[in-house]
Enzyme design. Sequence first.
Site, PDB file in Angstrom:
ATOM      1  CD  GLU A   1       4.821   6.170   7.408  1.00  0.00           C
ATOM      2  OE1 GLU A   1       4.223   6.904   6.630  1.00  0.00           O
ATOM      3  OE2 GLU A   1       4.472   6.012   8.602  1.00  0.00           O
TER       4      GLU A   1
ATOM      5  CE  LYS B   1      14.124 -14.785  10.243  1.00  0.00           C
ATOM      6  NZ  LYS B   1      13.820 -16.189   9.887  1.00  0.00           N
ATOM      7  CB  THR B   2       8.961  -8.707  10.739  1.00  0.00           C
ATOM      8  OG1 THR B   2       8.841  -8.420  12.129  1.00  0.00           O
ATOM      9  CG2 THR B   2       8.543 -10.137  10.487  1.00  0.00           C
TER      10      THR B   2
ATOM     11  CB  ILE C   1      13.057  -4.358  17.771  1.00  0.00           C
ATOM     12  CG1 ILE C   1      13.669  -2.986  17.478  1.00  0.00           C
ATOM     13  CG2 ILE C   1      12.885  -5.181  16.503  1.00  0.00           C
ATOM     14  CD1 ILE C   1      12.831  -2.078  16.602  1.00  0.00           C
TER      15      ILE C   1
ATOM     16  CG  ASN D   1       9.852 -10.840  14.219  1.00  0.00           C
ATOM     17  OD1 ASN D   1      10.951 -10.861  13.657  1.00  0.00           O
ATOM     18  ND2 ASN D   1       8.996 -11.843  14.128  1.00  0.00           N
TER      19      ASN D   1
ATOM     20  N   GLY E   1       0.841  -1.194   0.000  1.00  0.00           N
ATOM     21  CA  GLY E   1       0.000   0.000   0.000  1.00  0.00           C
ATOM     22  C   GLY E   1       0.873   1.240   0.000  1.00  0.00           C
TER      23      GLY E   1
ATOM     24  CD  GLN F   1       7.644  -2.505   8.289  1.00  0.00           C
ATOM     25  OE1 GLN F   1       7.639  -2.296   7.088  1.00  0.00           O
ATOM     26  NE2 GLN F   1       6.651  -2.137   9.059  1.00  0.00           N
TER      27      GLN F   1
ATOM     28  CB  ILE G   1      -0.115  -3.399   4.043  1.00  0.00           C
ATOM     29  CG1 ILE G   1       0.726  -2.616   5.061  1.00  0.00           C
ATOM     30  CG2 ILE G   1      -1.573  -3.045   4.171  1.00  0.00           C
ATOM     31  CD1 ILE G   1       0.797  -1.126   4.775  1.00  0.00           C
ATOM     32  N   GLY G   2       2.098  -6.198   4.648  1.00  0.00           N
ATOM     33  CA  GLY G   2       3.513  -6.518   4.473  1.00  0.00           C
ATOM     34  C   GLY G   2       4.330  -6.039   5.648  1.00  0.00           C
TER      35      GLY G   2
END
Lengths: 735, 183
Positions: free
Chosen positions: A702, A631-632, A627, A629, A235, A636, A462-463
């Site tokens: 972001e 990994k994710t 944080i 996780n 998105g 990001q 959204i990922g």
Amino acid sequence: MTTISRPRLIGPGINRVDGPLKVTGRAPYPNDFAYPGMVHAVLVRSTAGAGRITEIDTTAAERSPGVVSVLTHLNAGPLARGPMTPLGVSPPAPLQDDAILHYGQIVAVAVAETFEEATEAAYAVRVGYADEPAVLDLDDPRAKVRTNPWGRDADRGDVPVALAGAEVVVDETYLTVDNTNNPMGPLTTVARWEGDTLVVNNSTQWASLEGAALAAAFGIPEESVHVVAPYVGGGFGAGLRVWQHVVLAALAARVTGRPVKLVLTRPQMFTACGHRPKGRQRVRLGATREGALVAVQHEARTASAVDDDNFEPTASVSATAYACPNVITRDVQARLNVPVPNSMRGPGTATGNYALECAMDELAYRLGMDPLELRLRNDAAVHPPTGLPWSSRAHKECLERGAELFGWSRRTHEPRSMREDGLLVGYGLAAVGYPWFRARCSARATIRRDGTAYVCSAGTEIGNGAYTVLVQLSAEALGLDPGQVTFGLGDSTMPMAPQTGGSSLTGAVGSAAHEACRALVGAFTDLVADDGDSPLRGCTADDVEPADGALRRRDDPAVHESYRDILARHHRPDLSADGESTPLTADELGMAPAGAFGAKYVEVRVDPDLGRIRVARALSVIDGGRIVNEKTARSQIIGGTVGGIGMALFEETVSDPGSGRIANATLGDYIVPVNADIPDMQVEFAGSWDRANPVGTKGIGEIGLVGLAPAIANAVFHATGRRIRSLPITLDQLL
Amino acid sequence: MTLQAKPHAEESLPQTEFTLRVNGRDHPLRTDARLTLLDALHDRLGLTGTKKGCDQGTCGACTVHVDGRRVLSCLTLAAQCDEREIATVEGLGTEDELHPVQRAFLEHDAFQCGYCTPGQIMSALGLMAEGRAGSPDEIREYMSGNICRCGAYQNIVAAIRDVAGTEDGGRADDVPQAEGGRP
Ligand code: FES
Ligand code: FES
């Protein structure tokens, strides 16, 4: 506040819980839904940049094979505009009159049995226009201007006096261009009416708003709209608003009495669902010879649409970036005949930070000072506008740790002074911050007889890794393994959640889920309050802590009882509780709630003969609070970095100066970074638990993008001695 | 005044009959000749793993294998594929039993929204079969037809490195090809 013992700052990098579905192609995105009798809708868009529709002839289209319906402003009927949102007004209701406000505006919809037939019919719609000159230039005197659109303009101290007295001054102007979000999943709406209920599978980042806006459009109660979006193909802001095509798919479904699928084509993705608007920024910095900032004046003029709003606070980044007593920021929007701009990953901040951090680099060179030293010297140790302490801030640590990891000390200050393999080498840096944002959010937590849990909230995946981190946070709050918890997202019938935007989702839904889980623990202690068979009899929620699928007494951890046993003895299939989180204000907290901070370090290599630019290395050190996780979170940041490299070197939506027609509306012509453009990127996390948020996190969706463009521009200057003050930076500018 | 028009076809184009052999299974179809392989798979056969990212041949999200070669299914007419061997992501592993490439993507977090992922995985398999996975730079180059707007590129490279062999351009003979893969 939290009563659970505090977990590690950097949480385990467990694999995405939705990963198996995604790698097998079985995650259902909106355009994967199909229903019996479904027909296909294809849009017809304006080929005039401004003016009126003089005639619209649908005869041929209606005779076209397979056509079920053709909708135009002549037969669409009245539709109401959606509600006011924190991002501004809702988009205008579609097909309400003959006015053309921009090239590519939706003027008709063809609905047919198949996609091929609908496409053919759309081509057969004949539209005549009375053209008017389109207002397309930021400085066109005919453009309506909005001053201080978001009420964020800053006035601190006395800037004119401070600038006049400053020993060193920078006064430069920076240009940015239109960028287009282009998530890989084309925005899709599959709409159907079940009686009076409208059900939509939709690419959205805000299911709760979607329900409200569609209800308003059709004058039906909000409960009569059901939005389903378990997976969305990205998105980057494009899913933050309820666009005209969404309303039109629902209208087509009502008119035809059939389920309707409407998938935006890639070219339509450039006009129908927002973009980062072009802008011009003037930045004036005044400093002492020692590099202390005495004045910052940042003025931004960005584009907006004629009859729509977008949220793009740009200059206001300078209000909080550095410790400086005298600050003016001014945001101005010019209303142009363009498709409405909209949030694109890091809206306003990415562009504002670009200008400020380039200007800081220019100041460093004027001072003959290391750009890192200049940032450190002006660090905003407290929140500059209020003097309040930050809820967390490891900005200096990010800069210093980054310098160490990157090998900043190897940099020689003079431009064009570093070479390797016949290429010019440049090091660049940018300091970054992302504004704090959080909204009210609700969640519901349930534990079932088998001891597993289900927690849900209407947020969207959204990922961002939402399913995964929310499972982790809920598991932690309930004392379960992540494998025992399922999280539900993306359904407007779930408890209300705000947008997946403003880097706020984990904080909002995570906190609400945390509260729901806390309330659920309370529901269990209530259940056994008078239960003579329970070892927890008489305990309140505060007397117990969840662990290993059970609640145990804090004062005597050997005394515990499992959720399963409690539910079984009380003949309950499950037990649920609701939770809500409301962010505290700075006054209530006694501190300024902080967003993420960070430092971006980049090495570029420039071919001295051809001007070809390559990013060789990119390092991000991020203070994202806790944080959840690793990994994710890393993903990001690297994903944002790729977007930032795109903004710096590739991305530009080019439009025809006369009409506003977008000339490069394909992924072949609008250049986004591909695999071979991307170097190895390094990510490091710094900082500590954020005190403004019960789960300790700060949003990081972001900040990964913010700062790449200035770091790259500064590195290009360091490599070549050429100061390019516009984006994207392309080789022709270096020749 | 500007006009937007195209002479319209009075009659439907003739229907075409053919058989799509997907992941080893035959699917007889009678369709509009304009139907793309992508839409045939996704909309007619309900094999929704193959994704439409652009419908213009520029993004790679629709990558499938036809007779063992990776092709963009949005640029291929379904009727051209009569009796050819088509392999899609559905022919690889299941959630409980992932194919090695799918497992590597999961472990390396080589995706975010997941929308480009089936195409990336089909391309990755093609890459290895072509012997183009010998080094990170080679992988980057030959995976550059698959856009990932979420920016998972670095992890995609790591995932492919993990599965690709170390010799012969990364050909990994122990990695099963998609069913209906090699001719
Ligand atoms: S959908 Fe086929 S290449 Fe994009
Ligand atoms: S994972 Fe989202 S586009 Fe690749």
